[in-house]
Design an enzyme around this catalytic site. Structure first.
Site, PDB file in Angstrom:
ATOM      1  N   GLU A 165       0.807  -1.224   0.000  1.00 21.63           N
ATOM      2  CA  GLU A 165       0.000   0.000   0.000  1.00 21.63           C
ATOM      3  C   GLU A 165       0.838   1.271   0.000  1.00 21.63           C
ATOM      4  OE1 GLU A 165      -3.865  -1.588   2.448  1.00 21.63           O
ATOM      5  OE2 GLU A 165      -2.138  -0.999   3.635  1.00 21.63           O
TER       6      GLU A 165
HETATM    7  C1  TNX Z   1      -4.387  -4.031   4.662  1.00 14.92           C
HETATM    8  S1  TNX Z   1      -2.885  -6.328   3.975  1.00 14.92           S
HETATM    9  C2  TNX Z   1      -3.104  -3.857   5.145  1.00 14.92           C
HETATM   10  C3  TNX Z   1      -2.918  -3.510   6.553  1.00 14.92           C
HETATM   11  C4  TNX Z   1      -4.220  -3.374   7.278  1.00 14.92           C
HETATM   12  C5  TNX Z   1      -5.156  -4.472   6.837  1.00 14.92           C
HETATM   13  C6  TNX Z   1      -6.439  -4.505   7.591  1.00 14.92           C
HETATM   14  C7  TNX Z   1      -1.740  -5.369   3.967  1.00 14.92           C
HETATM   15  C8  TNX Z   1      -0.497  -5.869   3.407  1.00 14.92           C
HETATM   16  N1  TNX Z   1      -1.964  -4.134   4.444  1.00 14.92           N
HETATM   17  O1  TNX Z   1      -2.172  -2.321   6.647  1.00 14.92           O
HETATM   18  O2  TNX Z   1      -3.973  -3.462   8.643  1.00 14.92           O
HETATM   19  O3  TNX Z   1      -5.422  -4.275   5.475  1.00 14.92           O
HETATM   20  O4  TNX Z   1      -7.192  -5.628   7.257  1.00 14.92           O
END
Ligand code: TNX
Length: 526
Positions: A334
């Site tokens: 992300e």
């Molecule tokens: C996505 S999954 C994220 C996390 C959040 C999560 C909550 C991922 C690699 N990153 O930063 O905590 O969703 O479900």
């Protein structure tokens, strides 16, 4: 010649009649029906052959073990619940009533597998390495009544179905992730989770040690990361951090349960706590405020800044020195505030820094969007679809993948709309959804030997206590553990559901706050 054939024929006939006779004899009584292992072990073993005998653990029993740690673990569990003395001898030449032996295991059980033989007189577990003995001990505990897991003395009888189990894992990587950044969890809380994971033969603990809301590991060369960056958490609580001694204690405790710690420092995104701790790490030289909300994707390390790489080198250097395991997880997810070109540059440099410290990189599968993964880099799939073209391309050139599809493996998703804790962005995940996929044949172009294993991540935006951890992990974590360990040929939802139900009385005895899924028939005492 003819007489010889006749003799062979008669012998064969006698053998068949003998077998029939034995079958009829046992068939007449309850013994025949009992000559099967109970469907109670999670993950289900590779092979189980019952022989009609029964072993009963009694007060005069003794223990021997070729490995002090595993012998001590078993003695601890059994003494607490049975109240028996169970003297343990390490390295004895004469086997005890229960014997853990590092010799004579079949070669094909490998480093983590074992052979368990129970007869009227005793139990022998054989393995090639201590990890295998420990996994065999978990199977033995699951063959005993659930009350064996109680911390206080219970009444028996402590019986085990007789026969032989040969067992070894499908995948080498069977992980669980705990996010200690969104909410901080103490060493004792992490150790409690390690104990729970060990019951299901999980062998990697991935610790998500940094995020926007908190930095949780002391780094001597950058002390504000922990003291300032670790001073809060989601919702504005006091947060916390592990001293290096704390972290080493977790690593050692995990090792005593045959789990390897995979530390994650998430970068270049998810870095607000670090950026808030050191103004010079920011492109504009200004430190942002600490963050206690739950948004993602707003922070980024400054990719063109040379200091960024000094920072990563020192952080990864200290963390590598504290981490005996092979992996350093660099996150990489992300990174929506980092341009694609910067992201590419950054992941290339970060991989090289980790390699310079003698470790291999793990990263969320976003890292496969860059062209050049090192051969040793392992990617962790967290998507919600069954296609990830860039990851498939990487897999085709040798990248190994840990499977954590968010709509099956995310332990922070709600079970149903009514679940008090958790999120819904990847869907609702009831226990049969957690169990109902094949990690080795799920993602287009990422199958077979490209798959290193499975991991169940537990993000903790809404998770605050150990009871919360228990509730989200149980019973889904054991479902994922079975996908990681058991051969696909054993996969059966109905059989699994009844094995899982058999865990209920164990969790009750241990005080695990599990979700009583209506998909499972929970036996009396659950
Ligand atoms: C996505 S999954 C994220 C996390 C959040 C999560 C909550 C991922 C690699 N990153 O930063 O905590 O969703 O479900």
């Amino acid at each position: 010649m003819r007489t010889q054939r006749l003799r062979q024929f008669l012998l064969a006939l006698l053998a068949v009649l003998g077998l029939l006779g034995a079958g009829l004899a046992t068939g007449a009584g309850p013994a025949a029906a009992a000559a099967a292992f109970p469907n109670s072990v999670v993950p289900v073993p590779v092979s189980e052959t019952a022989d009609g005998s029964t072993f009963t653990l009694t007060s005069g029993a003794t223990l021997t073990s070729d490995d002090a740690n595993t012998g001590g673990y078993l003695a601890g569990v059994l003494r607490a619940s049975t109240g028996y003395a169970l003297p343990l001898t390490v390295g004895a030449t004469t086997p005890g009533t229960i014997a853990l032996s590092l010799s004579g295991a079949p070669a094909n059980v490998g480093a983590e597998g074992y052979q368990l033989t129970a007869s009227a007189t005793g139990v022998v577990i054989r393995a090639n390495q201590a990890a295998g003995l420990f996994h065999g001990v978990q199977t033995l505990l699951q063959l005993l009544p659930g009350a064996v897991m109680s911390p206080t003395v219970q009444s028996g009888p402590w019986t085990v179905t007789g026969g032989t189990i040969v067992d070894y894992p499908r995948f080498g990587y069977r992980g669980a992730m705990l996010d200690v950044a969104r909410h901080f969890f103490t060493v004792a809380q992490v150790e409690r989770y390690i104990d729970e994971l060990a019951l299901y033969k999980v062998n990697y603990l991935h610790l998500h040690l940094s995020d926007d809301q908190g930095w949780r590991i002391a780094i001597n060369s950058w002390p504000n990361l922990a003291t300032y960056g670790g001073s809060t958490e989601v919702g504005g609580g006091a947060g916390g951090y592990y001293t290096q001694a704390d972290y080493s204690a977790i690593v050692a405790y995990a090792a005593s349960r045959y789990l390897t710690v995979v530390p994650e420092i998430d970068m270049p995104g998810h870095t607000n706590a670090a950026l808030a701790s050191y103004a010079p790490l920011n492109c504009n030289g200004v430190a942002p405020a600490l963050y206690t909300g739950t948004n993602v994707g707003f922070s980024s390390l400054c990719v063109p800044l040379p200091l960024t790489y000094t920072f990563i080198d020192q952080v990864v250097g200290e963390l590598s020195a504290l981490t005996p395991g092979p992996w350093i997880h660099i996150g990489g997810d992300e990174a929506s505030s980092t341009t694609a070109t910067d992201y590419d540059t950054f992941i290339g440099k970060a991989q090289q820094i980790v390699a310079n410290h003698g470790k291999a990189v793990m990263g969320w599968h976003d890292i496969a969007n860059t062209g050049a993964l090192l051969p040793s880099t392992q990617a962790q799939f967290w998507g919600t679809t069954t296609t990830a073209p860039n990851l498939a391309t990487a897999a085709a050139s040798g990248t190994k993948v840990v499977m954590s599809p968010a709509n099956h493996a995310y332990l922070d998703m709600k079970y149903t709309r009514k679940t008090r804790l958790g999120q819904t962005w990847a869907g609702l995940i009831e226990v049969n959804t957690a169990y109902g996929w094949d990690p080795g044949n799920y993602l287009t172009g990422v199958t077979g030997s490209s798959v290193a294993g499975v991991e169940g991540p537990l993000w903790t935006e809404t998770i605050v206590t150990s009871a919360d951890i228990d509730y989200m992990a149980f019973p889904r974590l054991p479902a994922l553990a079975e996908l990681g360990w058991s051969p696909w040929s054993t996969h059966s939802q109905t059989a699994f559901d009844s094995r899982l139900g058999a865990q209920g009385p164990r969790w009750k005895a241990m005080g695990v706050n599990y979700y009583k899924s209506p998909q499972i028939t929970w036996p009396t005492g659950s």
